[in-house]
Structures are given as C-alpha cells and as structure tokens.
Design an enzyme around this catalytic site. Structure first.
Site, PDB file in Angstrom:
ATOM      1  N   GLN A   1       1.669  42.796  64.649  1.00 32.44           N
ATOM      2  CA  GLN A   1       0.348  43.222  64.174  1.00 32.44           C
ATOM      3  C   GLN A   1      -0.283  42.149  63.284  1.00 32.44           C
ATOM      4  O   GLN A   1      -1.444  42.287  62.899  1.00 32.44           O
ATOM      5  CB  GLN A   1       0.457  44.536  63.385  1.00 32.44           C
ATOM      6  CG  GLN A   1       0.891  45.718  64.238  1.00 32.44           C
ATOM      7  CD  GLN A   1       1.078  46.995  63.435  1.00 32.44           C
ATOM      8  OE1 GLN A   1       2.139  47.599  63.424  1.00 32.44           O
ATOM      9  NE2 GLN A   1       0.030  47.435  62.758  1.00 32.44           N
TER      10      GLN A   1
ATOM     11  N   GLU B   1      -6.739  55.564  59.988  1.00 30.14           N
ATOM     12  CA  GLU B   1      -5.656  56.341  59.366  1.00 30.14           C
ATOM     13  C   GLU B   1      -6.123  57.603  58.662  1.00 30.14           C
ATOM     14  O   GLU B   1      -5.302  58.425  58.252  1.00 30.14           O
ATOM     15  CB  GLU B   1      -4.882  55.463  58.387  1.00 30.14           C
ATOM     16  CG  GLU B   1      -4.020  54.470  59.128  1.00 30.14           C
ATOM     17  CD  GLU B   1      -3.641  53.293  58.273  1.00 30.14           C
ATOM     18  OE1 GLU B   1      -2.492  52.863  58.356  1.00 30.14           O
ATOM     19  OE2 GLU B   1      -4.494  52.814  57.519  1.00 30.14           O
TER      20      GLU B   1
ATOM     21  N   ARG C   1       1.069  54.629  60.152  1.00 29.10           N
ATOM     22  CA  ARG C   1      -0.357  54.975  60.024  1.00 29.10           C
ATOM     23  C   ARG C   1      -0.673  55.642  58.676  1.00 29.10           C
ATOM     24  O   ARG C   1      -1.393  56.627  58.614  1.00 29.10           O
ATOM     25  CB  ARG C   1      -0.701  55.942  61.172  1.00 29.10           C
ATOM     26  CG  ARG C   1      -2.132  55.903  61.598  1.00 29.10           C
ATOM     27  CD  ARG C   1      -2.320  56.533  62.969  1.00 29.10           C
ATOM     28  NE  ARG C   1      -3.719  56.512  63.348  1.00 29.10           N
ATOM     29  CZ  ARG C   1      -4.178  56.719  64.561  1.00 29.10           C
ATOM     30  NH1 ARG C   1      -3.344  56.956  65.555  1.00 29.10           N
ATOM     31  NH2 ARG C   1      -5.471  56.695  64.791  1.00 29.10           N
ATOM     32  N   CYS C   2      -0.104  55.051  57.594  1.00 28.43           N
ATOM     33  CA  CYS C   2      -0.132  55.765  56.324  1.00 28.43           C
ATOM     34  C   CYS C   2      -1.056  55.147  55.299  1.00 28.43           C
ATOM     35  O   CYS C   2      -1.147  55.657  54.191  1.00 28.43           O
ATOM     36  CB  CYS C   2       1.254  55.817  55.722  1.00 28.43           C
ATOM     37  SG  CYS C   2       1.792  54.202  55.163  1.00 28.43           S
TER      38      CYS C   2
END
Lengths: 290, 162, 811
Positions: C248, C765, C395-396
């Site tokens: 990423q 998110e 995804r926090c």
C-alpha cells in the site's frame, strides 16, 4: 495448501471401481465430490497414496421414485437434489436439507452418497436420513446389500461399509398421508457447519403424533436420533406443551462438544429450539400448510 | 505419484497438457493454461475467488483436481466477452460499480453466470443466497446484487440469449 | 445551495481562522459537463475493463523466466526455544535449491532482525526462539510451488516449548518475558497520554452522573481476498533489485528496504501492481518479504512468495486488541462534561503497528468524538504478548475505530442511564456548527461539521420516532427489538509534517501531471489504490481543474521508478493529501496555461477568465483558447523566455487533518430462542465534504459497513491459553457473505473541509468506524430493560443467549 502426491484412477464402471478398491485396500480413498476430502488433503490431514475417482460412474446419478420409496444414486449432486421436483413436492425435509448444505458452489460438486458415507455428525444428511428411516445400498465384490440407516453410523467418521464396498444408493420410504417433515439449522454464517440442527419426519393422526423420527446434527460424536424426544411426542397431541417437552428431551439426550460454535449448554439449548421449530414446521406441513 | 494427460476445452479451445495427479484445477488454469484471471483467496474452499464453470456448473476450482476435468468444458472469465463485446454480467458490474479491487470479481461473475442460468428471474434474496459461496471484502455486496439484477434483466430482454 | 468560497492555496498554514460557518448541503456539486466528467459525476470506473475480463495484474500473476518459489516453515508454538533446525532431508529433494535460516540472514549482514514502522525491532527469522504461533522459522526455495510445499514438510525443527503469555494483563506482571533481546526485561513497551488529567479529575469530582464501563475490542484480521506476496527479481549484472509487492506504500517500503539491506535506493524498484484489497494489511513489512528479497539476491534469480490464507490469518498484522476502561461524566442537565479513559494495547511480539511515529496509540485521542465537553484524559499502555505483532490493519483510521466504539457506547450508556432518548441525548450534546473550527479537549482542531444535520437526516430516513413506538409495543409483548445510533467523528488525511511521519518520513503526498502536445495527460501519484478507484477519481479531480476530459487523463500509481514520492494509501489519506496535491499541481499548470493563452490571444493575463475548459477574453468569450490548444502550443508555440512543456509536480503538506463524520442508525430484532441478532435496517448518513464520484463513495461506504458489521457480529481472532490460533482459516474466521450483509441504506450531507483545496475529506474508513457501535448500541438497547448495560463485540448469538437466560428470558 498443496496436497501430497498420490496415484489417481478414474474407473468408468462400478466393477472397475470395486476391483481397484480391493487392489489398493488400506491405502486408497474414494473421491466422490471431494468437497470434504480435498480440503483435508490440502492440509495434509488426509494423505492417501491412491485416489479412486468415481465421478465418471454416471449410472450412480439419479433421483427416481420407485413405488414406495425414493431412490437416490450415491453420486447425485446436492444441487440436483435441491432442484428435483419430486423432492420439493414429496420429500420436503430432504428439500429443506439440500438447500442448507455448505454453499451453492460446493453443492455443485458434493454428492449425497459422499455426505452420508463420510459419517460426519456435522454433515446434514445423516440426521435427515435417520429421520426418514432411510436404507443404504452398498455394493462389494460379493454383491449388493442393504443397511438400515440406524445401523449405518458406527463411530466418528466410521460407517458400516466394509473396506471393499462402495455406497451406491440411498432409499427413502415415501411418506404416507398425514406426514410432514422439516429441517431447521442454525449456523454462524452460510456455509458453516451447524451449531445444531434438527431433522423431523412425522405423521399425524388427527392432531396426534402417530409416528415420528428425529435426527440431530453436530451434537454428538456419531450421528444420532433423539429417542427421548420421539417418545415425548408419540401418541400425544402436537401442542405447544408437548413440543416444548420434546425439545427439552432432545436437548438433554444430545451430547455436544464445546468449541467455537458454542458451549455445551448453548448447543443443548439451540438443539431444543431447532427440534421445536422443526416439529412445528413438520406439523404445519402435515396438516396441509407449508 | 502418477502423471496424466488432461484434455480440456477451455473457453472453446481444446488444449492438452500433462500434469501430476495432485495438480489443483485452479493451478492448472493459472499456470499450465496461463489464464490468471481466476484467483486464489483461501485454502479452505471458503472464498470462491477460484470459481469457474465446469460443464456449465460453477464450482470452486481449488477443490478439484485437473485430472477430474479431463474431457470437460471449462469457462473462465477470460472467455466471457464474446467477440470483443462484454457479457451482460460484465456490463452490469461496470455500470453498477460491482467491483473495487477486482480480486473476487472473476469468481463472482462466473458464479453469477451459473446462477442466472438456473434462475433467470431471481429475487434479491435468491441472488444473495446464490452468491453466498463467494466472499467480497470491498463492496459490501449491495452493488454486486444490483449488477446481477442488471444482467438478469438484460439477459431476459434478449430473450434468454447470451 | 450555498456558494463555496474560492479555495485559497494552503501550504503549511493552520486551518484556524478560516470561516467558522461552513454551510451544509446535500446536493452533489457538478460544475463540468459529462464529456469532461469532473467532480460529482457518477463516472463508471476507468480501471474496470481489465478486472472484468480477468486481465488484472496481481502479484501472483507475475511470471518471470527462471522464477523460483519460496515457502515458509512456521512455528507450531507461541513461545519456544529453537534447539536445532535440520533441513538436510529438504535439501536432498529434487528441485530444492536452498533453505534460509536466521543464521544465514545473520551472516548476510545482520538481516535476521529488521526495524518496525514504530522503530521497534522484529525478527525476520529466529535464531534462539520463536515468540508467536505461526512465526516464520525458515524458508525453502524450490523450482516449483508444489516442491516447495513438499519441502517444508521435510524440515525438522527441534523446539523446546516455553510458557506462552497471551493475556496482556498477565504480561504486565513480567513473569514471562517476551523480548529477551531487549535491555529492559519487561513486557511494558510504552505509556502515552493526551488531554488534561487535573481538569478531567475536577470535572468528574463535580459530576452529577458518572457511568463507567469496561470494553474489550478483540483482535480481528482484515482478510483481503488477495493475500500478501512478492516477486523479487535481483539482476546481478545490473546490481538492480526489482520487486513486485502487495504494498500500500511502495515508496516507503523502498526506503525501508534500502536502509535495511544496504542496497542503494536508486537500484531498488518496487512495483505495486494491481492489489486485491489492502485495508491496512499491506502496509507492514512482513518477514516473508525480506526473506524473499534476500533469496533473490543470493540466487540471482526471481523468487516468488505468495502466502496461503492460513499464513495470512495466523501471522500477519491484526487490528484492535484494546482493553478499555472508560468513564463519562455528565451534569444535572444531562450534558456530557468529561471523559476519562485507560487502555491496555496488546501489541503482540513487537511494536509493529503502522502508526505515524509520534502516535503509538494512533489517533485514539479523537475519543471525545462528536460531543462538546469540558475536559478529557486518555492514557494507553502498550504491552508485549506472545502473539503476532501489528495493531492497525483493518480499515481503522489509526485507532479511530476503537475511540469511536468507546465513546459511542459510553454516550449510549449515559443516555439510557439518564432515561433519555439516545438521539435526543446526542442532539443535546453535539458540537454545534457555529463552534467550528473546534478545539477538542485532547487537542484536535476539527475543521468542519454539522452533526445535528446528519443525525436528523438519518432519523428521517427511517422514521425514528415511529420505530421507538414500535419498540415500545413489541416490548410489551415480550418481543426484543433494538435501535442503535452511532454519531461519529472521523479524523483522516495524515498528515501535517509538523506532527506526522512514518520512520521519520513526513506524511505529505504527491502528484505529477504532464500534458502531452495532443491534449492528453498523464498523472502520477505517491499513493496506491487497492480498489478505491483512484484511476477514476484522480482523473475527475484533474478534469475539474483543467477541463481535460477525465478519459484523456491516464492515472498511474505504484511504480517507484516513475511515481513521485508518497506515503501510500491507508487511513483514508489519499483524497486529503494526494487529491489535494493533484489540485495544486493542476493549478500550477493552469497558471502557466494562462500565460500561454495570453500569448496566443495576444492579450494581458488580466483580460482572461477561465471557463470550464478554456481561457476566454473577458467580455469576448469567442476569443478563447482551450486547454488542448494551450497544450499544443506549449510544445510548438510557447512564449519566448518560457520553458516549453506543460507539467507540474506538487508535494502537498496538509495544514490539518480532515474530519469526516456521520450518523448511523441500526434496527435489530433478537431471536429469543437462539440469541441470533438480525439487522432489520441500517441507515448510514455520511458527510465526507465535497464528493468526487458519488458512485465510488457509495461503494466505499457499503464495503466499509460490511467491514463494520463483521467485527460487530462475526469476526474475532481467538487464541487458546497456549497462544495457538483457533481461528486460523476461513472455516472459523467468519467473513460475512451476501446473506449476512444487510441491504445498506445511504444518505448524505455535504459539509466541505475549509482547508482542503476542493473541500473533500476522505471516506473509506468512516463506515468501519461508525458501524460497530451502532450495532452494539442496538443490541444493548433491545436488552436494556432486562438490566443489560454492555456487550463486547463480536456480539455472537451465544453472548446474547446467555444474557437472555441469565435475565429469565426464553423463547
């Protein structure tokens, strides 16, 4: 992820399959749908040195009503069972079950015979066949024989087939008038094994339960009936109190193991609820509803 | 450890290769046939990223050996667009934003193709059950359902043709 | 619909002092025609055709001549000494080229240890002991995937099991030390605080009502459908390392590789091709990557490593694992006055969470949420346990999921405790629109927000008051129905260079735009989409600024040889940072374009005005030059004294983070027999500022909601007391299917960010942050009258069943 190496045979006749089985006895595994076997092989939990693929035995794929029973060829796909009109009309318990086995893709490879022969109490057919009082047909080098379903499951992943026999057909007695059946399964998500599930096949005489058989899924080491629950129902009116009593009896006689799907107490209580709901549905269907 | 000659008709083309018996169909497709559109997402037959059509039925190709597919007709995502024209499912997924990272998409589309062949006028609930063997992490499924509904309508409109 | 001010160019200026009143609308702004397809258009994605036809290029699709395969031997113990590794049988197998151990990496230049993104250290391969189940022990290099799989079965490791320490509270006792390699023999890693302790204590001393609760947010795993992997390709003749990697953040990874390996950075190329989902799981540097690169270095051949799903689930970075003790204080009017939070962060065997370096607990101090309060204090302690390292890979938003779960649960507990309707309680306590920009008690500068508009909209969408009536009626009949609200404030777009860096690299991001003579353009970025649609959204941003059709703009990311340096895509940062860089680069081009237009039209620059895709003479619109005319002229007729060409690079240093927000309402029905929780309806109103592509935003929200439902009801990584992972495959790690995932209903409000050049905030998110507490609140709401105050997620049917039976409720 990658299975170990093995020798592969793909017989085109049952006799050829049987002879291969005898030849490689002890080392060989039958490959039917493979939806249980292949995952086990990929984790090398099963390491057969010989695989006998019986998927080319087209003779073993059929669903036929033959007078007083439904005959299902062992290699019939679960998806075919789901789609069969005769099952949807007259063997509604089986129709319920077929729709909740694993997921739709697995059902396109998995076979009825494989599901039963695996003798896994977590599979859905064993309880269903117990509820139907089905008969297993097996063929070996010495010919064909029938095995009552009550005698078929002998231990965890153990069945009454001899090492050189192949399960060829399953026969379900045609339910008589006033009958109803249902399968209720509670799973954590689609595709999982049951936390608990109950198969009920019964016949009403007026409002009285004249006959009943109950099979339970994934709450014992060996696929089991629920005889105490059956006794609680037999000869009694199919009312809320009786049904609750039957549910409680089933919960008490079940023998679940604690795991990620639930504690013993939880699984027992879910069993109670599944049995109740299956009885309620079966009764409604017996009375002509759905 | 046996090796076997396997002949398949893959997206309409007949191909023969020699493989170990234990070669999984998904590896056969990806490596031996060099068709990498079919993906691997798990090792417990749970995710459906590997879904292809074998003799018209959607199956998880990670849970099948290549040798079992000898003589079979296999359709993968690469074969879906006929003559350069996208299949209604591919169109639907594009129109309705039914994909994000694209990794589950080939398996999802092939699964949907098999599903619609059996159930050409499904309800939303039937679609969700129909694709319950295919996991997606990105889309939350809403738009996959819409994509399949789009394709179902289009396929019906072209009078059952595809 | 209100007018927006012209965006001012911001570079390293704080957001304060900007208009306090940013109006809220709910209509997506579209200012360009469809053929240009700028912001607001529901444009079909440009990247889809290759995915739809199975022509994506994921790491496992990469096939290089002579490529070898790597597989890893992993520890079956959570904590064990390694007495010996016998790879002789494996090495004798046909097709096995090498077995790489910790000793080999040590000899190759101390490569058996590597730095983590939090400046801790982590073993690449062990020499003395293993400290988590499924830890990498050694690697086999073979000529085929299948031979490598056979070979790992032929490596015999002599382990001496040691006591595991799985419970972080036990770990704090230091009876079993996880990191013997550290000078300080303690499992306590760090302590971190935010807010004003004295002021908070004072508020609590004066409080009319205090509610207190313990919350455990367990470990979960992101489970992108594509697992992690790499193809490392070292060319000995060129001394050049080419790497295909599920990354990423390819540039940051390149720099880390250079520092760790000693290979010069200009001789390393990392290509992050198509990525099958990231969500934070493809940000950490896993040992497998390093070993794979070393294997290629040593053999001089390409080496591929693709992890199995079980390896991915059992060894790769997790998320959450926060043990929280929270208290909320309120005054006599039911106004929240303070929040006091203590938290234990179970980090696993290394502090390897991918947080910005000054934030060991991420952005957790956002935990005062959407509420105006006098004071707050939050403290977090990090601890080692014998479990895999990580912490923010799901995804926090850097721990915002944990913060919001806590404050939304506490707000609901307080509301119920006071006997107030949870919606009215929130409306009373929200930060008001006129309070923005808002300085929170823990030091955040919220840029803009209109929380009441979002909640009111959500309530309208499902007729909230009618549902409360229905609930009352059902409750009287003994039926269990619950309504849960979550009104969250997110914080994304890391981040301003004065506070944000990863391993020292500041968290700017970049865009490079070049327009070709024939009016087509190329735009490259330092971010890396893993499904977020950048090839489309970035093109739309540039189309909006420059009037070039989005279809004429080719967006590229992921190749470190060509893309400008960036920190990658995670924590919803791309639109806030790289999206802004695209705007600024485009405006630099536009400034030059204006000069060229003036030259072509033979007027002064002041005589020109911009109109969608052209500069035209004020008052004489037919005297105009389109951007395409200008592009051509940039190469064929540029003004003398000016550089030819039409391109610009921008490295954008955001002046602040952005604060997306929303209100979600969840309706559940509970099965009294089984404890099963059915989500009947779920309405999500999100505000991410100005919207680039509504179709893509909807997709992001749907996906995030399902990834919020999952930890709320299904997912949990479970260890036994020996540290063995019991949920190490998809058979037991329960990722929802289309059947479990409900039909999400979306609404929106638009409250632009005053400091972002296009007023956009980021959205990926928000739903994962907002959804779990909405669901948890709904379940507790359904059971509150039975005396239930809290349930930890995942809210399994058994947990609900136990609460029902303990409170005398049965079917």
């Amino acid at each position: 992820m990658i299975p170990g190496a093995f020798d592969y045979h793909s017989p085109t006749s049952l006799d050829e399959a049987l002879s291969l089985l005898k030849q490689h006895s002890g080392d060989a595994k039958i490959l039917a749908g493979g939806q249980s076997l292949i995952p086990a092989m990929r984790f090398r939990l099963a390491v057969p040195t010989t695989l006998i693929d019986i998927n080319r035995l087209a003779d073993l794929r059929y669903i036929e009503e033959r007078g007083d029973h439904l005959a299902i060829g062992a290699m019939t796909l679960e998806s075919a069972l789901e789609d069969a009109a005769v099952v949807g009309q007259s063997y509604v318990l089986l129709h319920d079950t077929a729709a909740v086995i694993a997921d739709p893709l697995v059902r396109n490879m998995a076979t009825v015979g494989g599901n039963i022969a695996h003798a896994d109490p977590a599979n859905d057919h064993p309880a269903t066949m117990l509820a139907y009082n089905a008969t297993v047909v097996a063929k070996g080098p010495n010919g064909e024989r029938t095995i009552a379903i009550d005698d078929f499951f002998t231990g965890l992943f153990e069945n009454a087939l001899a090492e050189d026999e192949i399960l060829t057909e399953i026969r379900i007695p045609k339910p008589s008038a006033g009958s109803g059946g249902a399968y209720t399964k509670f799973e954590r998500k689609v595709g999982d094994y049951a936390i608990s599930a109950a198969a009920v096949q019964l016949r009403l005489d007026g409002n009285t339960v004249a006959e009943v058989r109950i099979g339970l899924t994934n709450v014992s080491a060996v696929p089991m009936r629920a005889p105490d629950a059956e006794t609680a129902l037999l000869g009694r009116p199919a009312d809320a109190g009786t049904i609750e009593a039957a549910g409680q009896a089933a919960a008490a006689e079940s023998d679940p193991s604690p795991d990620l799907r639930g504690s013993i107490d939880y699984k027992r209580d879910v069993t109670r609820v599944m049995v109740k709901r299956s009885i309620e549905k079966a009764v409604a269907r017996a009375k002509g509803g759905n | 450890m046996s090796e076997h000659e396997v002949t398949v008709t893959i997206n309409g083309e007949k191909v023969t290769k020699t493989v170990e018996a234990r070669t999984l169909l998904v590896h056969f497709i990806r490596e031996d046939l060099s068709l990498t559109g079919t993906h691997i997402g798990c090792d417990t037959t749970s995710c459906g990223a590997c879904t292809v059509l074998v003799c018209g039925k959607p199956v998880k190709s990670c849970t099948m050996f290549a040798v079992q597919a000898d003589g079979a007709d296999i359709e993968t995502i690469e074969g879906l667009a006929a003559g350069g024209e996208l299949h209604p499912l591919q169109e639907g997924f594009w129109e309705k934003h039914g994909l994000q990272c694209g990794y589950c998409t080939p398996g999802m589309i092939m699964s949907a193709k098999g599903f619609l062949a059996e159930n050409p006028t499904p309800t939303e609930d039937e679609i969700r059950h129909g694709i319950s063997g295919n996991l997606c992490r990105c889309t939350g499924y809403n738009k996959i359902v819409e994509a399949i509904q789009y394709a179902a309508e289009k396929l019906q409109a072209s009078e059952g043709g595809e | 619909m209100a007018q927006l001010d012209d965006r001012k160019e911001h570079h390293s200026e704080l957001g304060e002092g900007v208009s306090a009143n940013v109006p809220t609308t709910d209509e997506v702004q579209i200012k360009t025609p469809e053929k240009i397809c700028g912001m607001g258009h529901r444009k079909k994605r440009k990247e889809d055709p290759r995915f739809l036809q199975g022509k994506g290029n994921y790491v496992d699709d990469v096939k290089l001549p002579g490529m070898l395969y790597m597989d890893i031997v992993r520890s079956p113990y959570a904590h064990a000494k390694i007495n010996s590794i016998d790879a002789s049988a494996a090495l004798e197998m046909d097709g096995v080229l090498a077995v790489i151990t910790g000793e080999d990496l040590k000899a190759a230049g101390d490569l058996h240890w590597m730095p983590t993104l939090m400046s801790d250290t982590q073993m690449v391969l062990p020499i003395d002991k293993v400290i988590y189940y499924a830890q990498e022990v050694c690697a086999v290099i073979a000529t085929s995937r299948y031979i490598a799989a056979d070979a790992i079965e032929q490596v015999y490791v002599d382990y001496e099991p040691l006591d595991a320490v799985v419970d972080p509270f036990e770990a704090l006792k230091d009876d079993v030390i996880v990191r013997e390699d550290k000078e300080n023999k303690t499992n306590h890693i760090w302590h971190w605080e935010a807010g004003d302790k004295a002021a908070t204590d004072a508020v609590f001393n004066d409080a009319a009502t205090v509610v207190k609760e313990k919350l455990y947010i367990p470990r979960i795993h992101v489970s992108s459908i594509e697992t992690c992997g790499m193809v490392a390709n070292y060319n000995k003749a060129r001394e050049h390392m080419q790497i295909y990697m599920t990354s990423q953040a390819p540039h940051a990874h390149r720099t880390v590789f250079a520092l760790v390996s000693g290979l010069p950075e200009h001789k390393i190329q990392i290509i992050s091709p198509d990525i099958g989902g990231g969500f934070g799981g493809k940000v950490p540097v896993y040992p497998g990557y390093v070993i794979c690169a070393v294997a290629s270095l040593v053999t001089g051949k390409p080496v591929k490593w693709i992890e199995d799903r079980s390896e991915n689930l059992q060894a790769d970075s997790f998320a959450r694992d926060y043990h929280i003790e929270a208290e909320m204080a309120a005054d006599n009017d039911g106004k929240i006055t303070g929040l006091r939070v203590k938290t234990l962060s179970d980090c696993g065997a290394a502090d390897a969470a991918a947080n910005p370096s000054k934030f060991p607990a991420g952005l957790y101090s956002i935990c005062t949420g959407s509420y105006d309060m006098k004071a707050a204090h939050v403290e977090v302690d990090g601890v080692y346990t014998t479990k895999p390292p990580g912490g923010v890979a799901y995804r926090c938003s850097f721990r915002v999921t944990e913060a919001v779960h806590m404050v939304e649960r506490m707000a609901d507990i307080m509301a119920h405790e006071l006997g107030e309707d949870p919606a009215d309680f929130r409306l009373k306590n929200f930060i008001r629109p006129d309070q923005f920009p808002y300085k929170s008690p823990t030091g955040w500068d919220y840029d803009s927000g209109n929380y009441e508009a979002a909640l009111n909209k959500a309530m309208d969408m499902l007729d909230y008051r009618a549902l409360r009536k229905e609930q009352e009626e059902k409750r009287a009949r003994g039926e269990l129905m619950g309504i849960g609200i979550s009104s969250f404030t997110e914080v994304v777009g890391a981040g301003p260079s004065k506070d944000y860096d990863i391993l020292g690299i500041k968290m700017f991001d970049s865009a490079e735009i070049r327009i070709h003579p024939t009016g087509k353009a190329m735009a490259r970025f330092g971010t890396k989409s893993q499904g977020q649609g950048h090839e489309t959204t970035y093109a739309q941003i540039v189309a909006e600024e420059l009037g070039l059709p989005a279809d004429d703009i080719e967006v590229e990311e992921g190749d470190t040889d060509t893309a400008p340096y960036g920190l990658g895509t995670y924590a919803s940062r791309s639109t806030p940072t790289a999206g802004a860089a695209a705007v600024m680069a485009a405006r630099k081009i536009k400034a030059k374009a204006k000069k060229i237009a003036a030259h072509l039209l033979e007027v002064g620059e002041d005589d020109l005005e911009w109109n969608v895709d052209r500069f035209q003479v004020k008052g004489s619109p037919d005297q105009a030059k389109t951007i395409q005319d200008i592009a051509f002229a940039a190469y064929t007729n540029h003004p003398q004294g000016m550089e030819a060409g039409l391109e610009a690079v921008d490295y954008y240093d955001p002046p602040n983070l952005t604060f997306p927000f929303g209100s979600y309402i969840c309706v559940v029905d509970i099965d009294k027999g089984t404890g099963d929780v059915k989500v009947r309806r779920f309405v999500a109103v999100d505000d991410c500022g100005h919207i680039i592509n509504p179709l893509i935003v909807e997709g992001q929200i749907h996906g995030g909601l399902t990834m919020g439902l999952a930890p709320a009801l299904y997912e949990e990584i479970v260890y036994d007391e020996n540290g063995q992972n019991l949920t190490g495959t998809f058979a037991d790690y329960l990722v929802p299917t289309a059947v479990e995932s409900p039909k999400w209903e979306l609404g929106k409000t638009i409250t632009p960010s005053p400091h972002h050049p296009i007023g956009a905030k980021g959205v990926g998110e928000s739903p994962t942050v907002g959804a779990p507490p909405a669901i948890a609140n709904a379940v507790v709401d359904a059971l509150w009258h039975l005396g239930v105050r809290h349930v930890d997620i995942p809210i399994t049917p058994e947990k609900v069943w136990k609460l029902l039976r303990d409170n005398g409720v049965t079917d």
